[in-house]
Write an enzyme that holds these catalytic residues in place. Structure first.
Site, PDB file in Angstrom:
ATOM      1  N   ASN A 151       0.804  -1.224   0.000  1.00 50.10           N
ATOM      2  CA  ASN A 151       0.000   0.000   0.000  1.00 50.10           C
ATOM      3  C   ASN A 151       0.839   1.277   0.000  1.00 50.10           C
ATOM      4  O   ASN A 151       0.528   2.248  -0.673  1.00 50.10           O
ATOM      5  CB  ASN A 151      -0.993  -0.007   1.162  1.00 50.10           C
ATOM      6  CG  ASN A 151      -0.328  -0.141   2.513  1.00 50.10           C
ATOM      7  OD1 ASN A 151       0.716  -0.775   2.647  1.00 50.10           O
ATOM      8  ND2 ASN A 151      -0.919   0.461   3.529  1.00 50.10           N
ATOM      9  N   GLY A 224       2.257  -5.889   7.181  1.00 53.98           N
ATOM     10  CA  GLY A 224       1.298  -6.584   6.331  1.00 53.98           C
ATOM     11  C   GLY A 224       0.064  -6.993   7.098  1.00 53.98           C
ATOM     12  O   GLY A 224      -0.293  -6.400   8.116  1.00 53.98           O
ATOM     13  N   SER A 225      -0.587  -8.044   6.618  1.00 56.10           N
ATOM     14  CA  SER A 225      -1.859  -8.476   7.183  1.00 56.10           C
ATOM     15  C   SER A 225      -1.672  -9.239   8.491  1.00 56.10           C
ATOM     16  O   SER A 225      -0.589  -9.764   8.780  1.00 56.10           O
ATOM     17  CB  SER A 225      -2.602  -9.370   6.183  1.00 56.10           C
ATOM     18  OG  SER A 225      -1.934 -10.621   6.052  1.00 56.10           O
ATOM     19  N   GLU A 246       3.975  -4.902  12.136  1.00 57.96           N
ATOM     20  CA  GLU A 246       3.077  -3.767  11.892  1.00 57.96           C
ATOM     21  C   GLU A 246       1.909  -4.285  11.070  1.00 57.96           C
ATOM     22  O   GLU A 246       2.034  -4.536   9.878  1.00 57.96           O
ATOM     23  CB  GLU A 246       3.833  -2.650  11.152  1.00 57.96           C
ATOM     24  CG  GLU A 246       4.963  -2.031  11.949  1.00 57.96           C
ATOM     25  CD  GLU A 246       4.492  -1.312  13.199  1.00 57.96           C
ATOM     26  OE1 GLU A 246       3.293  -0.955  13.271  1.00 57.96           O
ATOM     27  OE2 GLU A 246       5.308  -1.110  14.115  1.00 57.96           O
ATOM     28  N   CYS A 280      -3.220   1.504   6.276  1.00 55.17           N
ATOM     29  CA  CYS A 280      -3.451   0.644   7.443  1.00 55.17           C
ATOM     30  C   CYS A 280      -4.118   1.382   8.598  1.00 55.17           C
ATOM     31  O   CYS A 280      -4.785   0.758   9.432  1.00 55.17           O
ATOM     32  CB  CYS A 280      -2.151   0.000   7.913  1.00 55.17           C
ATOM     33  SG  CYS A 280      -0.853   1.184   8.335  1.00 55.17           S
ATOM     34  N   GLU A 372     -11.200  -5.990   7.830  1.00 54.18           N
ATOM     35  CA  GLU A 372     -10.629  -4.694   7.481  1.00 54.18           C
ATOM     36  C   GLU A 372     -10.869  -4.438   6.000  1.00 54.18           C
ATOM     37  O   GLU A 372     -10.602  -5.294   5.148  1.00 54.18           O
ATOM     38  CB  GLU A 372      -9.126  -4.690   7.783  1.00 54.18           C
ATOM     39  CG  GLU A 372      -8.458  -3.361   7.505  1.00 54.18           C
ATOM     40  CD  GLU A 372      -6.960  -3.361   7.802  1.00 54.18           C
ATOM     41  OE1 GLU A 372      -6.345  -2.292   7.694  1.00 54.18           O
ATOM     42  OE2 GLU A 372      -6.416  -4.440   8.136  1.00 54.18           O
TER      43      GLU A 372
END
Length: 494
Positions: A151, A224-225, A246, A280, A372
């Site tokens: 992103n 990431g996820s 993160e 995020c 999300e």
């Protein structure tokens, strides 16, 4: 072969894309993986030897390398901005302010402060350290692996790199394979600036990530996820490798009945729609007090038109979704909850465009509240009291960010102290991230650890405790035999 067998349990989304993986493909994957692992092992060995030979990378060398990083980024700045436009449809303003310029500011701040951060710190003694002096030394971890997301593929890869360099580590960078144009630029840029024995870039898909995570790095930094974060932590645990994760989560916005609706709407929609919602810490859903609910939605629609006009699809200032997989994911959400859309809902798969979309009368049973969103879709939920707020936030605990809009200071303070979340703002969104003086990171399911500014330096260094005792005075109280000393020690340590 046990080391490679986990590759057969590929990520769920990959299986969905492939439907099935043939036996021949699996064999090829294992062979390729073995080759990749060997290549990456060589890079890691080379980096470890580099550190062993140098003993430590001096602070002056680190500053020199940070300056070199900045000058090289400037050299490739236009290429970076063009790549971000191709991969994510980012306007030059967003690319510079949120990616390139963000990194410049961080490098300058680090160069200015690194000598102070790295300085050996003398601290007070307790009884056990007498006669002597106590110090804290900041020491590198060693070889660091940094895995970046798609992103903000430049900023979220280079920002932790700044901390790793400042900490005196060697680094392997793994950019996201989803942003192929940016990945190419990063490979060329880092190769131009540094030798692989110091900083290397590795490219590839989830197989490469898996191979890298099986190696014995000294530290892993992953953005990431949540699901992949769990895999990273599991793999790191096998070699007891410390990690920073993160991650993300559904970040709520709470708007009470005292809020300035015009300003609130502007700041919420700005935070929601930059990078087409692929942020995020973007507002994921809004909890609006019943007294201002309809008026706030009208302001959301009004300000979105003011930002991007009536023909958003042809507005170059509004970004694009990264790939078909995420386009289809967002398309499914929009189609499932289409009866609740009050604005937007346009989907263009060919051009990877999803219009800003606002949903009304949303509840927890709607698909839009199941995960999300990571896109330009904003569900707005009506609440009456704190009990309602607690109910919604409890379903998606520990978000990466939380925002509250209110002119009631007591209410705002109650919200930010009551709930567990990574960080946030009162009467704004996202701006807490853009500070060299605030730690950025999640809690619980939204992440482990933090970085930015001095926090980046602290993340990539170990605080080594050292006591230096002299031999001129020898206190015998602690040494055997202990006869008749218990009363003395009780008095001293009470």
């Amino acid at each position: 072969m046990s080391r490679y067998k986990d590759i057969l349990t590929v990520e769920k989304d990959h299986l969905e894309d492939k439907k099935t993986i043939s036996v021949d493909e699996r064999i090829d994957n294992l062979i390729n993986l073995k080759t990749l692992i060997k290549k990456h092992e060589n890079i890691l060995s080379m980096q470890k030897k580099y550190l062993e030979d140098k003993k430590t990378i001096s602070v002056d060398e680190r500053i020199k390398n940070l300056k070199k990083l900045k000058s090289t980024i400037k050299k490739y700045e236009n290429d970076i901005i063009k790549a971000l436009e191709l991969d994510l449809g980012k306007h030059i303003f967003e690319s510079y302010s949120n990616e390139v310029g963000f990194v410049y500011s961080s490098i300058d701040h680090t160069i200015k402060n690194i000598k102070k951060w790295a300085k050996v710190k003398k601290v007070k003694n307790d009884l056990a350290q007498l006669p002597g002096k106590s110090y804290i030394y900041k020491c590198h971890y060693g070889s660091v692996l940094i895995i970046g997301p798609y992103n903000y593929p430049f900023q979220l890869l280079i920002e932790p790199l700044i901390g790793a360099i400042a900490g005196g580590n060697t680094v392997v960078l793994k950019p996201s394979e989803y942003t192929v144009n940016l990945e190419k630029v990063v490979i060329e840029m880092i190769k131009d600036a540094f030798n692989e024995e110091y900083i290397a870039v590795v490219s590839g898909d989830y197989q490469v990530n898996s191979a890298l995570l099986d190696l014995e790095f000294d530290y892993i930094f992953f953005t990431g996820s949540v699901n992949v974060g769990k895999i990273v932590m599991e793999k790191a645990s096998k070699n007891l490798i410390p990690v920073t994760l993160e991650l993300g989560g559904k970040s709520p916005v709470i708007v009470d009945n005292t809020a300035n609706l015009k300003i609130s709407a502007k700041r919420i929609m700005w935070g929601k729609l930059i990078n087409a919602g692929q942020t995020c810490v973007a507002p994921d859903y809004v909890l609006a007090h019943e007294d201002i609910y309809d008026d706030l939605i009208k302001e959301f629609i009004k300000v979105t038109k003011e930002f991007y006009g009536e023909d958003i699809k042809n507005n170059k200032e509004f970004g694009r979704i990264v790939n078909d997989k995420h386009m289809n994911r967002l398309k499914d959400i929009i189609e499932y909850d289409k009866n609740k859309i009050v604005y937007g809902g346009e989907v263009d798969l060919k051009n990877r465009f999803i219009s800003p979309t606002i949903l009304k009368n949303v509840d927890l049973n709607d698909k839009v509240m199941s995960e999300e969103l990571f896109g330009p879709i904003l569900p707005v939920i009506k609440y009456k009291n704190m009990k309602d707020i607690k109910n919604y936030i409890s379903k998606h605990k520990n978000p990466l960010a939380l925002y509250v809009f209110s002119e009631d200071k007591a209410f705002s303070e109650d919200v930010i102290t009551r709930f567990s979340f990574g960080g946030g703002c009162i009467n704004d969104t996202i701006s807490h991230v853009a500070s060299n003086y605030l730690p950025f990171g999640g809690i619980g399911s939204s992440g482990i650890g933090s970085y930015h500014g001095k926090n980046s330096f602290d993340t990539f260094t170990h605080s080594k405790s050292i006591v230096k005792k002299n031999t001129k005075l020898d206190i015998k109280l602690v040494f055997p035999p202990y006869k008749n000393r218990i009363n003395i020690i009780k008095k001293v340590m009470k």
